[in-house]
Design a protein around this motif. Structure first.
Motif, PDB file in Angstrom:
ATOM      1  N   ILE A   1      26.949  52.376  99.156  1.00  0.00           N
ATOM      2  CA  ILE A   1      26.935  52.063  97.722  1.00  0.00           C
ATOM      3  C   ILE A   1      25.476  51.935  97.325  1.00  0.00           C
ATOM      4  CG2 ILE A   1      27.586  50.386  95.945  1.00  0.00           C
ATOM      5  CD1 ILE A   1      29.948  49.596  97.806  1.00  0.00           C
ATOM      6  N   ASP A   2      25.024  52.758  96.366  1.00  0.00           N
ATOM      7  CA  ASP A   2      23.607  52.831  96.032  1.00  0.00           C
ATOM      8  C   ASP A   2      23.413  52.826  94.518  1.00  0.00           C
ATOM      9  OD1 ASP A   2      20.769  53.335  96.586  1.00  0.00           O
ATOM     10  OD2 ASP A   2      21.142  55.351  95.819  1.00  0.00           O
ATOM     11  N   GLN A   3      22.409  52.084  94.057  1.00  0.00           N
ATOM     12  CA  GLN A   3      22.002  52.070  92.651  1.00  0.00           C
ATOM     13  C   GLN A   3      23.188  51.812  91.727  1.00  0.00           C
ATOM     14  OE1 GLN A   3      18.996  55.210  91.562  1.00  0.00           O
ATOM     15  NE2 GLN A   3      19.505  55.989  93.610  1.00  0.00           N
ATOM     16  N   SER A   4      24.016  50.829  92.110  1.00  0.00           N
ATOM     17  CA  SER A   4      25.233  50.556  91.354  1.00  0.00           C
ATOM     18  C   SER A   4      25.298  49.088  90.942  1.00  0.00           C
ATOM     19  CB  SER A   4      26.460  50.937  92.194  1.00  0.00           C
ATOM     20  OG  SER A   4      26.488  52.348  92.421  1.00  0.00           O
ATOM     21  N   ALA A   5      26.252  48.763  90.088  1.00  0.00           N
ATOM     22  CA  ALA A   5      26.508  47.390  89.668  1.00  0.00           C
ATOM     23  C   ALA A   5      27.984  47.077  89.906  1.00  0.00           C
ATOM     24  CB  ALA A   5      26.162  47.213  88.199  1.00  0.00           C
ATOM     25  N   VAL A   6      28.220  45.980  90.607  1.00  0.00           N
ATOM     26  CA  VAL A   6      29.585  45.524  90.895  1.00  0.00           C
ATOM     27  C   VAL A   6      29.673  44.103  90.351  1.00  0.00           C
ATOM     28  CG1 VAL A   6      31.315  45.161  92.673  1.00  0.00           C
ATOM     29  CG2 VAL A   6      29.609  46.967  92.961  1.00  0.00           C
ATOM     30  N   SER A   7      30.299  43.938  89.187  1.00  0.00           N
ATOM     31  CA  SER A   7      30.223  42.652  88.493  1.00  0.00           C
ATOM     32  C   SER A   7      31.543  42.294  87.821  1.00  0.00           C
ATOM     33  CB  SER A   7      29.115  42.696  87.436  1.00  0.00           C
ATOM     34  OG  SER A   7      29.437  43.616  86.420  1.00  0.00           O
ATOM     35  N   GLY A   8      31.781  40.991  87.751  1.00  0.00           N
ATOM     36  CA  GLY A   8      32.925  40.487  86.991  1.00  0.00           C
ATOM     37  C   GLY A   8      34.272  40.914  87.518  1.00  0.00           C
ATOM     38  N   ASN A   9      34.369  41.205  88.823  1.00  0.00           N
ATOM     39  CA  ASN A   9      35.652  41.539  89.432  1.00  0.00           C
ATOM     40  C   ASN A   9      36.257  40.279  90.045  1.00  0.00           C
ATOM     41  OD1 ASN A   9      35.382  44.605  89.185  1.00  0.00           O
ATOM     42  ND2 ASN A   9      33.504  44.051  90.277  1.00  0.00           N
ATOM     43  N   ALA A  10      37.558  40.320  90.341  1.00  0.00           N
ATOM     44  CA  ALA A  10      38.224  39.120  90.844  1.00  0.00           C
ATOM     45  C   ALA A  10      39.300  39.462  91.857  1.00  0.00           C
ATOM     46  CB  ALA A  10      38.850  38.341  89.686  1.00  0.00           C
ATOM     47  N   ILE A  11      39.469  38.560  92.831  1.00  0.00           N
ATOM     48  CA  ILE A  11      40.645  38.585  93.700  1.00  0.00           C
ATOM     49  C   ILE A  11      41.334  37.237  93.577  1.00  0.00           C
ATOM     50  CG2 ILE A  11      40.053  40.343  95.405  1.00  0.00           C
ATOM     51  CD1 ILE A  11      38.816  38.185  97.121  1.00  0.00           C
ATOM     52  N   ARG A  12      42.657  37.306  93.434  1.00  0.00           N
ATOM     53  CA  ARG A  12      43.461  36.086  93.305  1.00  0.00           C
ATOM     54  C   ARG A  12      44.634  36.207  94.260  1.00  0.00           C
ATOM     55  NH1 ARG A  12      42.006  37.669  88.009  1.00  0.00           N
ATOM     56  NH2 ARG A  12      40.558  36.171  87.085  1.00  0.00           N
ATOM     57  N   GLY A  13      44.823  35.183  95.069  1.00  0.00           N
ATOM     58  CA  GLY A  13      45.915  35.249  96.021  1.00  0.00           C
ATOM     59  C   GLY A  13      45.958  34.014  96.890  1.00  0.00           C
ATOM     60  N   LEU A  14      46.528  34.187  98.073  1.00  0.00           N
ATOM     61  CA  LEU A  14      46.614  33.113  99.058  1.00  0.00           C
ATOM     62  C   LEU A  14      45.608  33.340 100.182  1.00  0.00           C
ATOM     63  CD1 LEU A  14      48.011  30.587 100.152  1.00  0.00           C
ATOM     64  CD2 LEU A  14      49.740  32.085 101.181  1.00  0.00           C
ATOM     65  N   PHE A  15      45.472  34.589 100.610  1.00  0.00           N
ATOM     66  CA  PHE A  15      44.450  34.992 101.572  1.00  0.00           C
ATOM     67  C   PHE A  15      43.625  36.074 100.885  1.00  0.00           C
ATOM     68  CE2 PHE A  15      48.342  33.926 103.938  1.00  0.00           C
ATOM     69  CZ  PHE A  15      47.884  32.806 104.634  1.00  0.00           C
ATOM     70  N   ALA A  16      42.397  35.746 100.509  1.00  0.00           N
ATOM     71  CA  ALA A  16      41.622  36.633  99.641  1.00  0.00           C
ATOM     72  C   ALA A  16      40.238  36.882 100.228  1.00  0.00           C
ATOM     73  CB  ALA A  16      41.504  36.021  98.249  1.00  0.00           C
TER      74      ALA A  16
ATOM     75  N   THR B   1      23.348  45.636  92.397  1.00  0.00           N
ATOM     76  CA  THR B   1      23.599  44.258  91.970  1.00  0.00           C
ATOM     77  C   THR B   1      25.079  43.933  92.135  1.00  0.00           C
ATOM     78  OG1 THR B   1      21.774  44.265  90.391  1.00  0.00           O
ATOM     79  CG2 THR B   1      23.523  42.646  90.034  1.00  0.00           C
ATOM     80  N   VAL B   2      25.352  42.809  92.797  1.00  0.00           N
ATOM     81  CA  VAL B   2      26.716  42.302  92.982  1.00  0.00           C
ATOM     82  C   VAL B   2      26.731  40.918  92.337  1.00  0.00           C
ATOM     83  CG1 VAL B   2      28.524  41.742  94.647  1.00  0.00           C
ATOM     84  CG2 VAL B   2      26.903  43.589  95.139  1.00  0.00           C
ATOM     85  N   ALA B   3      27.365  40.785  91.182  1.00  0.00           N
ATOM     86  CA  ALA B   3      27.212  39.567  90.387  1.00  0.00           C
ATOM     87  C   ALA B   3      28.521  39.115  89.758  1.00  0.00           C
ATOM     88  CB  ALA B   3      26.180  39.806  89.283  1.00  0.00           C
ATOM     89  N   ARG B   4      28.680  37.789  89.704  1.00  0.00           N
ATOM     90  CA  ARG B   4      29.760  37.156  88.931  1.00  0.00           C
ATOM     91  C   ARG B   4      31.155  37.650  89.317  1.00  0.00           C
ATOM     92  NH1 ARG B   4      28.561  34.101  84.438  1.00  0.00           N
ATOM     93  NH2 ARG B   4      26.362  33.913  83.926  1.00  0.00           N
ATOM     94  N   ASN B   5      31.350  37.917  90.589  1.00  0.00           N
ATOM     95  CA  ASN B   5      32.689  38.226  91.081  1.00  0.00           C
ATOM     96  C   ASN B   5      33.342  36.922  91.540  1.00  0.00           C
ATOM     97  OD1 ASN B   5      32.432  41.311  91.026  1.00  0.00           O
ATOM     98  ND2 ASN B   5      30.639  40.693  92.205  1.00  0.00           N
ATOM     99  N   LEU B   6      34.668  36.869  91.544  1.00  0.00           N
ATOM    100  CA  LEU B   6      35.369  35.603  91.745  1.00  0.00           C
ATOM    101  C   LEU B   6      36.529  35.746  92.720  1.00  0.00           C
ATOM    102  CD1 LEU B   6      35.896  32.623  90.810  1.00  0.00           C
ATOM    103  CD2 LEU B   6      37.357  33.602  89.021  1.00  0.00           C
ATOM    104  N   ALA B   7      36.553  34.861  93.725  1.00  0.00           N
ATOM    105  CA  ALA B   7      37.704  34.749  94.629  1.00  0.00           C
ATOM    106  C   ALA B   7      38.346  33.387  94.389  1.00  0.00           C
ATOM    107  CB  ALA B   7      37.254  34.877  96.082  1.00  0.00           C
TER     108      ALA B   7
END
Length: 205
Positions: free
Chosen positions: A124-139, A163-169
């Motif tokens: 993964i190069d020159q990318s933005a991964v932001s504001g994603n979420a995982i919700r569960g029991l085993f995450a 940049t990997v920012a503001r992701n939520l488990a």
């Protein structure tokens, strides 16, 4: 329940494409043999590739996978936007995607990491991964997850200038207290299993 944008057996190259509104949901099957898979699998809300996914200058937003909450976490929901054996991503935005299920991994991106492929590295190069979420029991891995090719493979995920920012488990809604006591939520930004994680010029916040 499956309105995923693309599912490909084999390799796929995409350049300058937007993906939004993809949705992959498990459905229970009527099975007759005890060893048969009783559910379809939620994989890749936007793109599921059983091969190499070469993605350049693409944008993935508001894609979602929903898995089951039965006893097996192995049927989990993987890759809110992208699921692939090998991911080769350049200059992409992966934002606002999610995975929900008893077992959930890769709210934005899920790379198997070479289980069925001779290649041994996802990138993964020159990318933005932001504001994603995982919700569960085993995450695992709210932004990015790699399985390193599976147990014993020890393959590599290399992330550069990204940049990997503001992701939520977090726990899924309405879990009873006894389940909350046994669950776990790991890797708000990235989660690497079985293999090697290489980060260069990466911001994780």
């Amino acid at each position: 329940g499956d309105t995923r944008v693309l599912a490909v057996e084999g390799s796929l190259t995409l350049v300058n494409v937007d993906f939004t509104g993809g949705h992959s949901v498990t459905e229970q099957l009527n099975v007759t043999k005890p060893d048969d898979q009783p559910w379809t699998l939620a994989r890749g809300g936007a793109v599921a590739v059983w091969g190499v996914a070469s993605l350049q200058d693409c944008r993935f937003y508001d894609n979602h996978v929903e898995g089951d909450f039965d006893s097996s976490r192995d049927r989990g929901a993987f890759g809110g936007a992208v699921y692939a054996d090998i991911v080769e991503m350049q200059r992409c935005v992966v934002s606002g995607n999610s995975a929900l299920g008893g077992g959930a991994a890769g709210g934005g991106i899920y790379s198997v990491g070479g289980a069925g492929n001779s290649r041994t590295q996802s990138t993964i190069d020159q990318s933005a991964v932001s504001g994603n979420a995982i919700r569960g029991l085993f995450a695992y891995g709210a932004g990015i997850y790699s399985d390193g090719g599976g147990i014993g493979k020890s393959n590599t995920l290399r992330v550069t200038n990204t940049t990997v920012a503001r992701n939520l488990a977090e726990p899924s809604a309405n879990l009873p207290p006894f389940l909350l006591a046994m669950g776990y939520w790991r890797g708000g930004g990235l989660y690497m299993s079985n293999g090697y994680l290489q980060l260069q010029g990466v911001t994780v916040v």
